[in-house]
Every structure is written in C-alpha cells, then in structure tokens.
Write a protein that holds these residues in place. Structure first.
Motif, short mmCIF file in Angstrom:
data_model
loop_
_atom_site.label_atom_id
_atom_site.label_comp_id
_atom_site.label_asym_id
_atom_site.label_seq_id
_atom_site.Cartn_x
_atom_site.Cartn_y
_atom_site.Cartn_z
N UNK A 357 32.35 35.48 44.42
CA UNK A 357 33.33 34.82 45.27
C UNK A 357 34.58 35.68 45.38
N UNK A 358 35.42 35.33 46.33
CA UNK A 358 36.71 36.01 46.43
C UNK A 358 37.55 35.65 45.21
N UNK A 359 38.34 36.58 44.73
CA UNK A 359 39.16 36.29 43.55
C UNK A 359 40.16 35.17 43.83
N UNK A 360 40.42 34.40 42.80
CA UNK A 360 41.36 33.30 42.94
C UNK A 360 42.77 33.84 43.17
N UNK A 361 43.46 33.21 44.07
CA UNK A 361 44.84 33.62 44.35
C UNK A 361 45.80 32.99 43.33
#
Length: 366
Positions: A357-361
């Motif tokens: 997944x995209x990294x958590x902001x």
C-alpha cells in the motif's frame, strides 16, 4: 438353336446378377494393432561434481555447523521440518533439518561465490559453464519419476543434479536475468517443493504437522521471516526497504481471512473447483494464485486500497517461495518496486497474502 440361345442368355444373366442379388458375406479381416505404448525416453541428465553446499545435503546438521557456526535462530515449520538461520555477510542462509539431517539449504546474496556457481551470473553464463538438462529421469522409493522443465523453467529456474544424488534449483531474477538465490535439496524435498511439471510418477504432498504446535505463533514467525527476506532482497539490490504499518498488516490479515472463509464470493465455479483440488492435494506444483481481477474483487468487498498484492498457496517455505516469485515475470514486480511503500503480510498455515500500500501520511510528511 433358339432354345439353346434362350438357355445361354438365362445362364449369363444369372451369372452376372448373382453377386448383385446375393452378395457374398464380407469377411472381417482383423488388423492387428501394435499395443506397445510409445514412450519418449528422457535423455540422461548431466550430473556435476559435488561442491559447496551440496556436500552437506543428507548429512548431520552438526557437520554443517562445524563449518558455518551455530544458528542465530531455530524455528519449527509445522511441516515436519525445522528451519535454522545462520549469519551471512550481505545475504541470508537458511537450513531445513529433518531427523537431525540437512534436507534443504537456501542461500540468497547479490555477489560472491556459490560453488560451483556465482551470484550475479546470468543464465547464459551458466549454460556456458554446464549443459543444462530439461528432462530428469529419477527414482524415488523404487518408483520412476520423470520431471520436465519448461522453457521458462530452463531460463529462470534451472535444475542442477550433483553426483551425490542431491540437487540445486537456481533462481534468476525474472527481470534482470541474474542469479539471486539457490536451494540445495535432496530428492524428497525436490518432489515436495519443486515448481516443475511431472510427466511420470507422483509429486509428494506437503504434510501439515498434527501436533500441539501453536499455529498462531508459527504464522507470526513466517510473517516476520518473509518480511525480513523481502527487505533483505531489496537491500541487496539497492532498493529502499518496505515499511510495515498496522494498517497494511491488518488489511492483509482481513483479506486473507475473508478469502479463506468465503472463497465462493471471489472465485468463479471453475476457479472454485481448481482451488478445492489444490487444497485437497497439498502439492506445491499445483499452486494457486489469485488473479489480479480476483484480488481486486476481494479488496473491493473489504473496501481496501492497495498498489499491488499477491495471494499464494501453498507457501510451505517462505524463502523458497520468495525465490520462486522473484523468478516469475509478473510476481517479481511486487519486490522490485522502486518506492518505499508500506508492506503487509499475513499467513494461515499454507496460505499467504502480501499487500503493498501507499505509505501512511504523517503530520511531518504533510
């Protein structure tokens, strides 16, 4: 004269009409068919001198540790073998042990010797060094077994036979075509783990251990080890390591649980039959993988976003499976992603689900 001619005409008419009015019985002539089965006998595969890790296969693990030292960690697999981990400069070294003897050695690195091979070499360089075989005629438990390698197997997963009746599967990156890992193993584990086609004889089923082992602990250990293996591979190839977040880990576990609980919600009837066959057989060469559309359907039902993912079964040996995935065109994309995204891994005995997944902001990143 007239009477004679009449009789002659009647005789002639009768002679010529008899075959038409009274045809002779057709004589059935048996054609003898050759009942011999035509068998294409596989060419005798080449065996090479026993060197390097091949010398320790089927030997007591104490002999291996006398050279390579004591393991840094020992874990049960749940499949009637124990995995021992050893320190290796810039790489990974694992040994599977059964009844005190070495059954499989797995090693991953980027550079360095791998007697009689070398990490980083290409398949072309390997084929210049030895004659690769596509057909292997073996005997296991007094039963003949014929293994056939496909064109892709020969290119990315060639099988090497040593003179001490042990084998090595060499794994080449499906993109760069460079040697990234190797598994040395005996014939029994070859028939359990191998990714090849068997033309004669039977592969061996993976035996799930019936004991008091805590599968929650084993699943957690395999999850941790696969994450470490993926990131070690990325480090060796100068890629940023994946981060593990609670969001990605939870998502992978939820997707895996949902699929194993209700596979009919994701699979067509035909694919459902394939899944059930694979699950009952427990054969590594009958592996099951969710198609991209099926994984997307599963994630949509769980309202989960992801960049890429993989569901694969059976995964008996995490590092061996990683080698196999990296050697395949589509699957290697998961691990060669140049971005440091978030990684989630979930295990349930033989089944694994990997999610990127995209990294958590965070507030800092914002």
């Amino acid at each position: 004269m007239i009477g004679f001619l009449c009789i002659l005409i009647i005789v002639l008419i009768g002679y010529y009409l008899q075959p038409v009015l009274f045809p002779p019985a057709t004589e059935t002539k048996k054609v003898e068919q050759n009942q011999r089965t035509v068998r294409h006998k596989a060419l005798k595969h080449q065996t090479i001198e026993t060197e390097g890790y091949a010398e320790y296969i089927k030997q007591p693990v104490g002999k291996f540790e006398a050279t390579f030292g004591q393991p840094t960690k020992i874990e049960d697999s749940g499949f009637f073998f124990q995995t021992r981990y050893y320190s290796l400069d810039q790489g990974m070294l694992e040994v599977n042990v059964e009844a005190g003897n070495v059954s499989t050695i797995k090693v991953m690195s980027q550079k360095g010797e791998l007697e009689p091979f070398k990490f980083g070499m290409t398949n072309r360089q390997l084929s210049e060094q030895i004659n690769l075989s596509a057909d292997f005629a073996l005997d296991y438990d007094e039963e003949p077994v014929v293994i056939e390698l496909s064109e892709n197997d020969m290119r990315y997963r060639p099988l090497i036979a040593f003179k001490n009746d042990t084998f090595a599967i060499l794994f080449f990156n499906g993109d760069s075509d460079k040697l990234i890992g190797a598994a040395y193993l005996d014939i029994e584990n070859l028939l359990r783990l191998m990714p090849y086609q068997i033309n004669s004889g039977n592969p061996l089923a993976n035996r799930i251990q019936e004991s008091n082992l805590d599968w929650n602990v084993l699943n957690q250990q395999k999850q941790t080890r696969l994450i470490e293996s993926i990131n070690q591979y990325r480090t060796l190839h100068k890629l940023p390591v994946f981060q593990t977040s609670s969001t990605a880990m939870t998502a992978s576990k939820d997707l895996l649980k949902t699929f194993l609980t209700s596979p009919k919600k994701v699979l067509s009837q035909e694919r459902m039959e394939e899944w059930e066959t694979d699950q009952s057989a427990h054969l590594s060469n009958l592996s099951f993988e969710l198609a991209p559309a099926e994984l997307k359907k599963l994630a949509k039902a769980e309202e989960t976003d992801y960049i890429s993912g993989l569901f694969y079964s059976p995964t008996v040996d995490p590092l061996f499976s990683l080698f196999n995935w990296i050697s395949r065109d589509r699957l290697n994309e998961l691990y060669d992603d140049p971005d440091a995204n978030s990684l989630g891994v979930a295990f349930n005995q033989e089944s694994v689900l990997v999610l990127i997944q995209e990294p958590e902001k965070t507030k800092d990143s914002e």
